[in-house]
Write a protein that holds these residues in place. Sequence first.
Motif, PDB file in Angstrom:
ATOM      1  N   UNK A 141       0.825  -1.208   0.000  1.00 20.11           N
ATOM      2  CA  UNK A 141       0.000   0.000   0.000  1.00 20.11           C
ATOM      3  C   UNK A 141       0.856   1.253   0.000  1.00 20.11           C
ATOM      4  N   UNK A 142       2.012   1.200   0.684  1.00 18.91           N
ATOM      5  CA  UNK A 142       2.905   2.356   0.702  1.00 18.91           C
ATOM      6  C   UNK A 142       3.459   2.663  -0.670  1.00 18.91           C
ATOM      7  N   UNK A 143       3.870   1.632  -1.406  1.00 18.84           N
ATOM      8  CA  UNK A 143       4.381   1.845  -2.759  1.00 18.84           C
ATOM      9  C   UNK A 143       3.294   2.386  -3.681  1.00 18.84           C
ATOM     10  N   UNK A 144       2.077   1.863  -3.524  1.00 19.98           N
ATOM     11  CA  UNK A 144       0.967   2.361  -4.339  1.00 19.98           C
ATOM     12  C   UNK A 144       0.683   3.829  -4.005  1.00 19.98           C
ATOM     13  N   UNK A 145       0.709   4.165  -2.698  1.00 18.20           N
ATOM     14  CA  UNK A 145       0.453   5.543  -2.288  1.00 18.20           C
ATOM     15  C   UNK A 145       1.488   6.516  -2.807  1.00 18.20           C
ATOM     16  N   UNK A 146       2.763   6.107  -2.817  1.00 16.60           N
ATOM     17  CA  UNK A 146       3.815   6.990  -3.310  1.00 16.60           C
ATOM     18  C   UNK A 146       3.797   7.105  -4.825  1.00 16.60           C
ATOM     19  N   UNK A 147       3.319   6.069  -5.515  1.00 22.28           N
ATOM     20  CA  UNK A 147       3.355   6.064  -6.979  1.00 22.28           C
ATOM     21  C   UNK A 147       2.128   6.713  -7.612  1.00 22.28           C
ATOM     22  N   UNK A 148       1.038   6.840  -6.845  1.00 23.64           N
ATOM     23  CA  UNK A 148      -0.205   7.374  -7.416  1.00 23.64           C
ATOM     24  C   UNK A 148      -0.233   8.892  -7.311  1.00 23.64           C
ATOM     25  N   UNK A 149      -0.362   9.606  -8.435  1.00 19.92           N
ATOM     26  CA  UNK A 149      -0.458  11.072  -8.374  1.00 19.92           C
ATOM     27  C   UNK A 149      -1.700  11.515  -7.608  1.00 19.92           C
ATOM     28  N   UNK A 150      -1.590  12.635  -6.915  1.00 15.26           N
ATOM     29  CA  UNK A 150      -2.716  13.127  -6.119  1.00 15.26           C
ATOM     30  C   UNK A 150      -3.950  13.420  -6.961  1.00 15.26           C
ATOM     31  N   UNK A 151      -3.735  13.985  -8.154  1.00 21.38           N
ATOM     32  CA  UNK A 151      -4.896  14.358  -8.970  1.00 21.38           C
ATOM     33  C   UNK A 151      -5.642  13.113  -9.456  1.00 21.38           C
ATOM     34  N   UNK A 152      -4.890  12.024  -9.740  1.00 24.99           N
ATOM     35  CA  UNK A 152      -5.544  10.782 -10.163  1.00 24.99           C
ATOM     36  C   UNK A 152      -6.314  10.168  -9.001  1.00 24.99           C
ATOM     37  N   UNK A 153      -5.708  10.202  -7.811  1.00 23.92           N
ATOM     38  CA  UNK A 153      -6.396   9.700  -6.625  1.00 23.92           C
ATOM     39  C   UNK A 153      -7.649  10.522  -6.342  1.00 23.92           C
ATOM     40  N   UNK A 154      -7.566  11.843  -6.582  1.00 18.82           N
ATOM     41  CA  UNK A 154      -8.733  12.701  -6.371  1.00 18.82           C
ATOM     42  C   UNK A 154      -9.879  12.312  -7.297  1.00 18.82           C
ATOM     43  N   UNK A 155      -9.564  12.053  -8.562  1.00 18.77           N
ATOM     44  CA  UNK A 155     -10.602  11.661  -9.518  1.00 18.77           C
ATOM     45  C   UNK A 155     -11.229  10.329  -9.119  1.00 18.77           C
ATOM     46  N   UNK A 156     -10.387   9.366  -8.717  1.00 24.85           N
ATOM     47  CA  UNK A 156     -10.900   8.061  -8.308  1.00 24.85           C
ATOM     48  C   UNK A 156     -11.783   8.173  -7.069  1.00 24.85           C
ATOM     49  N   UNK A 157     -11.344   8.959  -6.091  1.00 23.73           N
ATOM     50  CA  UNK A 157     -12.121   9.115  -4.870  1.00 23.73           C
ATOM     51  C   UNK A 157     -13.448   9.815  -5.143  1.00 23.73           C
ATOM     52  N   UNK A 158     -13.436  10.817  -5.997  1.00 26.53           N
ATOM     53  CA  UNK A 158     -14.681  11.502  -6.338  1.00 26.53           C
ATOM     54  C   UNK A 158     -15.659  10.544  -7.010  1.00 26.53           C
ATOM     55  N   UNK A 159     -15.144   9.689  -7.870  1.00 27.66           N
ATOM     56  CA  UNK A 159     -16.016   8.719  -8.550  1.00 27.66           C
ATOM     57  C   UNK A 159     -16.581   7.708  -7.561  1.00 27.66           C
ATOM     58  N   UNK A 160     -15.718   7.170  -6.687  1.00 34.09           N
ATOM     59  CA  UNK A 160     -16.158   6.150  -5.730  1.00 34.09           C
ATOM     60  C   UNK A 160     -17.181   6.720  -4.753  1.00 34.09           C
ATOM     61  N   UNK A 161     -16.897   7.919  -4.215  1.00 32.06           N
ATOM     62  CA  UNK A 161     -17.800   8.509  -3.223  1.00 32.06           C
ATOM     63  C   UNK A 161     -19.134   8.886  -3.856  1.00 32.06           C
ATOM     64  N   UNK A 162     -19.088   9.393  -5.080  1.00 36.56           N
ATOM     65  CA  UNK A 162     -20.327   9.808  -5.742  1.00 36.56           C
ATOM     66  C   UNK A 162     -21.172   8.610  -6.143  1.00 36.56           C
ATOM     67  N   UNK A 163     -20.545   7.611  -6.786  1.00 37.28           N
ATOM     68  CA  UNK A 163     -21.299   6.454  -7.283  1.00 37.28           C
ATOM     69  C   UNK A 163     -21.630   5.478  -6.150  1.00 37.28           C
ATOM     70  N   UNK A 164     -20.639   5.210  -5.293  1.00 32.41           N
ATOM     71  CA  UNK A 164     -20.833   4.187  -4.272  1.00 32.41           C
ATOM     72  C   UNK A 164     -21.619   4.645  -3.061  1.00 32.41           C
ATOM     73  N   UNK A 165     -21.415   5.908  -2.646  1.00 31.46           N
ATOM     74  CA  UNK A 165     -22.042   6.371  -1.407  1.00 31.46           C
ATOM     75  C   UNK A 165     -23.091   7.460  -1.638  1.00 31.46           C
ATOM     76  N   UNK A 166     -23.174   7.967  -2.865  1.00 34.90           N
ATOM     77  CA  UNK A 166     -24.173   8.983  -3.169  1.00 34.90           C
ATOM     78  C   UNK A 166     -23.940  10.314  -2.490  1.00 34.90           C
TER      79      UNK A 166
END
Length: 327
Positions: A141-166
Motif C-alpha cells: 500500500x505504501x508503494x501504491x500511495x507513493x506512486x499514485x499522483x494526487x490528482x488521479x487519486x482525487x478523480x478516483x475518490x470523487x467517482x467512488x464517493x459519488x457512485x458508491x455512497x451517493x
Amino acid sequence: MARFILMRLAGMIPAMVAISILSFVVIQLPPGDFVTTLAAQSAEQGNTMTEAQMQTLRERYGIGQPVVKQYFHWIGGVVRGDFGYSFEWNQPVSALVMQRMGMTALVSLLTLVFIWVTALPIGIYSAVRKYSPGDYIVTLLGFIGMATPNFLLAILMMYIVTIGFGQSVGGLFSPPFVDAPWSLARIWDFLKHVWIPVLILGAGGTAALIRVMRANLLDELRKPYVETALAKGLSNRRAILRYPVRLAINPFISTVGWVLPSLISGELIVSTVMNLPTAGPLLLQALKSQDMYLAGAFLLLNGALVLIGTLLSDILLAIIDPRIRLR
C-alpha cells in the motif's frame, strides 16, 4: 533552549530575504506584464485599450519602474502587511490571501495530523513485525500511495464517493453553507466534506513516512541496548517505545520541514480538480494571468512555510533529543 530558538530565528532572516528575491524574479520572468495581458483580454472582448491607458496603469502600479525599484516597493509593502493590489480581482492581495490561506492552513493542518497519526503507529508495526503478512500489505500500500499522483487519486475518490455512497463531492461545504457564518451545523458540514481532500493529500506523505519510520526503527532494533533493556526485565512494548522509537523518530520529525510546503504544492492540483476554496486555484490563475502581486504573495508565503516547518522540526528535535541542542 531559548538561545537555540533565537539562533534559528536569526538564520531565517537572510533565507527569507533570498526567498523574496527569488519569488520576485520568478514572477518577472514571463514576457510582458499584467497590463499587456489585460489589453489582450480586452481586445478579445471587443474593447481596445489605448497606449496612454496602458502607460497610466503601468505608472499607477509601478510596473513601468526599474525592476529593483519595483522589488523594494513590493517588499516594503509586504513588511507593512500590504502585499499589493490584484489587478484581476480588483481588490487588495492581503484580503484574497487571508480568504484562501486560512482555509488552506486548516486543510493542511488536518492533513499533517492525519499523516502523523497514521504513519507513526503503522511504521512501528511494520518494523516490529518485519516480513509478516501485515508488513507486506503495508509495504504494498505504501508503494501504491507513493506512486499514485494526487490528482488521479482525487478523480478516483470523487467517482467512488459519488457512485458508491451517493455523497456530493467538490468543495468543502454544501451549497447552503458556502457563505454562511460559522456554526455547529457549518462545522459538521465541513467535516463531512474535508475528509476526502485530507485523505487524498495525506496519502503520499503517509506512505513515505511509513517507509522512513520503518527503516529507522529497524536500524535501532538491531542495536545492543535493546537487548540489554529486554534482559533487565522491561516488557517488549515498553523497551521499544522508550528507547529505539525515541531515536528512530528524529528523522521522522525532521520531515515537517518538507511536509508543510509539499501539502501546499500538492494542494494546488487537487484543489483545482475538486474545486476547493483554497490557495491552489487562486495561485494557478494568478500565474496564468501574470497577476504579479498576487502570485508573489503566494510564492513568498510558500517559502515562508518551508522555513516555519524547518523551525518547528528543529524545536521538536531539540525537545525530544537534548543531544542536538546548541550550548
